[in-house]
Design a protein around this motif. Structure first.
Motif, PDB file in Angstrom:
ATOM      1  N   MET A   1     -33.377 -24.305  30.694  1.00  0.00           N
ATOM      2  CA  MET A   1     -33.995 -24.522  29.390  1.00  0.00           C
ATOM      3  C   MET A   1     -33.617 -25.900  28.871  1.00  0.00           C
ATOM      4  SD  MET A   1     -31.593 -21.645  27.640  1.00  0.00           S
ATOM      5  CE  MET A   1     -31.728 -20.749  29.206  1.00  0.00           C
ATOM      6  N   GLY A   2     -34.170 -26.274  27.712  1.00  0.00           N
ATOM      7  CA  GLY A   2     -33.970 -27.606  27.187  1.00  0.00           C
ATOM      8  C   GLY A   2     -33.232 -27.680  25.871  1.00  0.00           C
ATOM      9  N   ASP A   3     -32.559 -26.602  25.477  1.00  0.00           N
ATOM     10  CA  ASP A   3     -31.810 -26.590  24.218  1.00  0.00           C
ATOM     11  C   ASP A   3     -30.487 -25.880  24.405  1.00  0.00           C
ATOM     12  OD1 ASP A   3     -32.590 -27.721  21.614  1.00  0.00           O
ATOM     13  OD2 ASP A   3     -34.514 -26.778  22.036  1.00  0.00           O
ATOM     14  N   LEU A   4     -29.401 -26.540  23.997  1.00  0.00           N
ATOM     15  CA  LEU A   4     -28.087 -25.951  24.195  1.00  0.00           C
ATOM     16  C   LEU A   4     -27.860 -24.734  23.313  1.00  0.00           C
ATOM     17  CD1 LEU A   4     -25.501 -26.009  25.719  1.00  0.00           C
ATOM     18  CD2 LEU A   4     -24.603 -27.722  24.141  1.00  0.00           C
TER      19      LEU A   4
ATOM     20  N   LEU B   1     -35.396 -20.507  40.447  1.00  0.00           N
ATOM     21  CA  LEU B   1     -35.155 -20.698  39.026  1.00  0.00           C
ATOM     22  C   LEU B   1     -36.251 -20.052  38.192  1.00  0.00           C
ATOM     23  CD1 LEU B   1     -34.414 -24.546  39.026  1.00  0.00           C
ATOM     24  CD2 LEU B   1     -32.801 -22.679  39.439  1.00  0.00           C
ATOM     25  N   THR B   2     -35.894 -19.750  36.939  1.00  0.00           N
ATOM     26  CA  THR B   2     -36.897 -19.380  35.950  1.00  0.00           C
ATOM     27  C   THR B   2     -36.650 -20.234  34.715  1.00  0.00           C
ATOM     28  OG1 THR B   2     -38.038 -17.518  34.889  1.00  0.00           O
ATOM     29  CG2 THR B   2     -35.617 -17.489  34.838  1.00  0.00           C
ATOM     30  N   TYR B   3     -37.678 -20.389  33.873  1.00  0.00           N
ATOM     31  CA  TYR B   3     -37.583 -21.329  32.752  1.00  0.00           C
ATOM     32  C   TYR B   3     -37.893 -20.632  31.429  1.00  0.00           C
ATOM     33  CZ  TYR B   3     -37.691 -25.727  30.236  1.00  0.00           C
ATOM     34  OH  TYR B   3     -37.392 -26.739  29.368  1.00  0.00           O
ATOM     35  N   HIS B   4     -36.995 -20.849  30.459  1.00  0.00           N
ATOM     36  CA  HIS B   4     -37.174 -20.345  29.098  1.00  0.00           C
ATOM     37  C   HIS B   4     -37.655 -21.469  28.205  1.00  0.00           C
ATOM     38  CE1 HIS B   4     -36.326 -18.865  25.066  1.00  0.00           C
ATOM     39  NE2 HIS B   4     -35.443 -19.839  24.897  1.00  0.00           N
ATOM     40  N   ASP B   5     -38.794 -21.279  27.536  1.00  0.00           N
ATOM     41  CA  ASP B   5     -39.330 -22.285  26.629  1.00  0.00           C
ATOM     42  C   ASP B   5     -38.678 -22.130  25.256  1.00  0.00           C
ATOM     43  OD1 ASP B   5     -41.607 -23.602  28.180  1.00  0.00           O
ATOM     44  OD2 ASP B   5     -42.054 -21.476  28.445  1.00  0.00           O
TER      45      ASP B   5
ATOM     46  N   GLY C   1     -35.002 -30.116  22.342  1.00  0.00           N
ATOM     47  CA  GLY C   1     -36.237 -29.953  21.596  1.00  0.00           C
ATOM     48  C   GLY C   1     -36.001 -29.674  20.123  1.00  0.00           C
ATOM     49  N   SER C   2     -34.926 -28.963  19.792  1.00  0.00           N
ATOM     50  CA  SER C   2     -34.697 -28.614  18.388  1.00  0.00           C
ATOM     51  C   SER C   2     -34.256 -29.833  17.585  1.00  0.00           C
ATOM     52  CB  SER C   2     -33.673 -27.481  18.267  1.00  0.00           C
ATOM     53  OG  SER C   2     -32.429 -27.864  18.801  1.00  0.00           O
ATOM     54  N   CYS C   3     -33.347 -30.643  18.141  1.00  0.00           N
ATOM     55  CA  CYS C   3     -32.915 -31.845  17.419  1.00  0.00           C
ATOM     56  C   CYS C   3     -34.056 -32.842  17.299  1.00  0.00           C
ATOM     57  CB  CYS C   3     -31.728 -32.485  18.120  1.00  0.00           C
ATOM     58  SG  CYS C   3     -30.233 -31.475  18.083  1.00  0.00           S
ATOM     59  N   MET C   4     -34.741 -33.114  18.416  1.00  0.00           N
ATOM     60  CA  MET C   4     -35.831 -34.069  18.338  1.00  0.00           C
ATOM     61  C   MET C   4     -36.985 -33.511  17.516  1.00  0.00           C
ATOM     62  SD  MET C   4     -36.829 -37.062  18.714  1.00  0.00           S
ATOM     63  CE  MET C   4     -35.507 -37.762  19.696  1.00  0.00           C
ATOM     64  N   GLY C   5     -37.172 -32.204  17.513  1.00  0.00           N
ATOM     65  CA  GLY C   5     -38.185 -31.601  16.646  1.00  0.00           C
ATOM     66  C   GLY C   5     -37.892 -31.873  15.182  1.00  0.00           C
ATOM     67  N   THR C   6     -36.621 -31.758  14.802  1.00  0.00           N
ATOM     68  CA  THR C   6     -36.229 -32.076  13.427  1.00  0.00           C
ATOM     69  C   THR C   6     -36.494 -33.549  13.115  1.00  0.00           C
ATOM     70  OG1 THR C   6     -34.533 -30.347  13.364  1.00  0.00           O
ATOM     71  CG2 THR C   6     -34.277 -32.180  11.827  1.00  0.00           C
TER      72      THR C   6
END
Length: 247
Positions: free
Chosen positions: A209-212, A134-138, A79-84
């Protein structure tokens, strides 16, 4: 002929956890796409952009444009790379009319992985099995810049064996924030401690989560405080049914 997806694998995944782009490739191929990974790809320019170095960020943005503009779609498991790329490149190309026109033609074809699998591919099945609580961090950028919220949760629901437990304050920053973690280490660690406490309270076996960047920060803090059991996984790994090291 299958549509071609240019996969932007991201710097951190390439250097730290190549199982993520492999898992993303497996998902995209399962969805019916031909996946191409341009071998000369490097950074999206986010660190330079966040540090105020617009010149370097623009050069990297132009490099990205040269490498990816010919594909039917461009997908990144971040999300951070594609957000940029999707929300800040227009500013970087402001005053450079040719680059801006090329970017505007590409912009509608840019997607974060779970958003692509949900809204373009319409994925209804997964290529591997996974079970567990599982739990998910946005992650901040994916949530706030791209609207990534329901997509990963809906995809996780395709795994019959997954029990998803909502994380308290799941939308709160983990404390990484790129250079923030370096400049304000004590504050960053305190924010991470709050996140870890909520993860433990969830009773989940793994946090996804979706960001390394978030993954490295959270997993590093969990291990530093003595938690060697909670798994920290990328959404692509869980959806594809792979584990770190499977690359």
């Amino acid at each position: 002929m299958r549509p071609k997806v240019g996969l932007f694998i991201t710097c951190l995944a390439d250097g730290m956890r190549p199982s993520i782009p492999w898992a993303a490739t497996r998902l995209l191929e399962h969805a019916g796409y031909e996946v191409v990974v341009p071998m000369d790809q490097t950074c999206c320019g986010q660190p330079a952009h966040n540090s105020g170095d617009a010149h370097t960020a623009r050069l990297l943005a132009q490099k990205f444009l040269d490498e990816f503009e010919a594909f039917d779609f461009v997908v990144a498991p971040s999300g951070s790379c594609m957000g940029t790329i999707k929300t800040h490149y227009a500013d970087l190309f402001n005053g450079h009319s040719d680059l801006l026109r090329r970017y505007e033609r590409l912009q509608p074809r840019l997607y974060e992985l779970t958003d692509f699998l949900t809204h373009v591919a319409g994925l209804k099945s997964l290529p591997g099995a996974y079970s567990g609580r599982l739990t998910y961090h946005d992650s901040c950028s994916g949530l706030r810049e791209l609207g990534i919220k329901r997509q990963p949760r809906n995809l996780l629901a395709l795994h019959a064996g997954v029990e998803l437990v909502e994380l308290e304050q799941c939308e709160q920053c983990c404390g990484f924030g790129g250079a923030f973690a370096v400049k304000y280490g004590n504050i960053s660690a305190a924010i991470a401690d709050d996140k870890c406490a909520h993860i433990h309270a969830s009773g989940a076996e793994a946090v996804v989560m979706g960001d390394l960047g978030c993954m490295l920060h959270i997993e590093g803090r969990l291990r530093r405080i003595g938690d060697t059991q909670t798994r920290v996984s990328h959404i692509a790994e869980v959806l594809a049914g792979t584990e770190p090291g499977d690359a």
